[in-house]
Design an enzyme around this catalytic site. Structure first.
Site, short mmCIF file in Angstrom:
data_model
loop_
_atom_site.label_atom_id
_atom_site.label_comp_id
_atom_site.label_asym_id
_atom_site.label_seq_id
_atom_site.Cartn_x
_atom_site.Cartn_y
_atom_site.Cartn_z
N ARG A 35 0.79 -1.11 0.00
CA ARG A 35 0.01 0.05 -0.01
C ARG A 35 0.88 1.20 -0.01
NH1 ARG A 35 -3.93 2.49 4.65
NH2 ARG A 35 -5.03 3.73 3.29
N HIS A 37 -5.00 -6.28 -3.74
CA HIS A 37 -5.87 -6.34 -2.56
C HIS A 37 -6.06 -7.88 -2.30
CE1 HIS A 37 -8.34 -2.42 -3.63
NE2 HIS A 37 -7.14 -2.02 -3.14
#
Length: 329
Positions: free
Chosen positions: A67, A194
């Protein structure tokens, strides 16, 4: 994933260095494979070992590092501007307050500054650490060029106009990716990030609403009802803002193509995830990725290379920071 799977065998790491040395060709402007061979030959191995040891003690680290590279590269390019501390820097924007992994980057930087002072940029450490995080969780081993330099500025006002929001429509995501030189194909592939990591309840709260009895009810019909029930149990209205859920409810610690299989059963955590299945422009690609993990891994390498080449600073641009949290000035 079993703890043993987090370790990176030394012979493989050595082999990687030889492969990179052979492939010492210029790509993405002035970025070069094996850039640090003459100046700090063990740089990539040091990054890899730090990511490996940090992940062994904290399994959430790989997701945080992945991230981190997205949020860094989408604002000011891949220049570690997100690492800079201070008032009104990128870190102060609410969208970045939950970003983690900074300590891994700083720890790596301290070792590299001791061994190779003023040589390895924080920007390269971020890109390499994210690359290694994917491999350490079962994803593909890929090579990326280095030679990025660190940026000199960081402004909170630059964050929202550049990063993605989990409530974005497909057109909004396409526009944001296009502005970074990334294609619709890259959007679908990089969304596969994800498959690991966690997210706060607030990031998908817009898929629910509070009814007259003070309970959450599902309003987004693109979300599987049983999965929605699980999310409401994990994230009730009374939940602390710090509560997180796994991005992938099936194999949250493994980098695989389960994310796309989840989408096919309407179990994408975010509205932006579900959009990949509901939109005719991307549905077929989602189906192909769900059915072929090797295809996902091969595609990931290509798209990740493009991601980590966004707006890079090379040559005389920027600097090599001594500390990632501050410029040298």
């Amino acid at each position: 994933m079993e703890k043993g799977a987090m370790a990176f065998p030394f012979p493989v790491a050595v082999s990687c260095l030889f492969i990179v040395f052979i492939l010492a060709t210029s790509v993405s402007g002035s970025l070069v494979f094996n850039f640090y061979a003459p100046s700090c030959p063990t740089a990539e191995l040091i990054v890899r070992n730090t990511v490996s040891s940090s992940s062994a003690s904290d399994p959430s680290i790989p997701g945080k590092l992945l991230r981190l590279v997205f949020h860094d590269c989408f604002v000011e390019g891949c220049d570690a501007s997100l690492m800079l501390l201070g008032n009104n820097t990128e870190q102060s924007d609410p969208a970045n307050r939950s970003i983690g992994g900074f300590s891994v980057i700083e720890s790596t930087k301290r070792v590299l500054e001791f061994l190779c002072p003023g040589t390895v940029s924080c920007a390269d450490i971020i890109a390499l650490a994210a690359r290694d995080a994917v491999e350490l969780t079962g994803g593909p081993m890929i090579q990326i060029p280095t030679g990025r330099r660190d940026g000199m500025v960081s402004f909170a006002s630059n964050v929202r106009p550049n990063i993605l929001d989990t409530s974005f429509t497909m057109d909004e995501m396409i526009n944001r990716f296009s502005n970074k030189g990334l294609s619709l194909f890259d959007l679908v592939i990089l969304s596969g990030a994800h498959t690991i990591g966690t997210s706060h309840c607030s990031s998908f709260r817009d898929r629910f609403r509070q009814d007259s009895k003070g309970k959450l009810t599902l309003i987004d019909k693109t979300l599987d009802s049983s999965y929605a029930d699980e999310l409401m149990k994990e994230c009730p209205l009374s939940a602390s803002p710090s509560v997180k859920v796994n991005n992938d409810p099936q194999t949250s610690m493994v980098f695989d193509n389960q994310y796309y299989r989840n989408l096919l059963t309407n179990k994408g955590l975010f509205q932006s995830d579900s959009a990949l299945l509901s939109d005719n422009r991307t549905r077929k690609l989602v189906e192909d990725l769900a059915n072929d993990q090797e295809f996902f891994f091969e595609s990931w390498g290509q798209s990740f290379l493009k991601l980590t080449s966004i707006g890079v600073k090379t040559g005389d641009e920027g600097e090599i920071r001594r500390f990632c949290g501050s410029t040298n000035a």
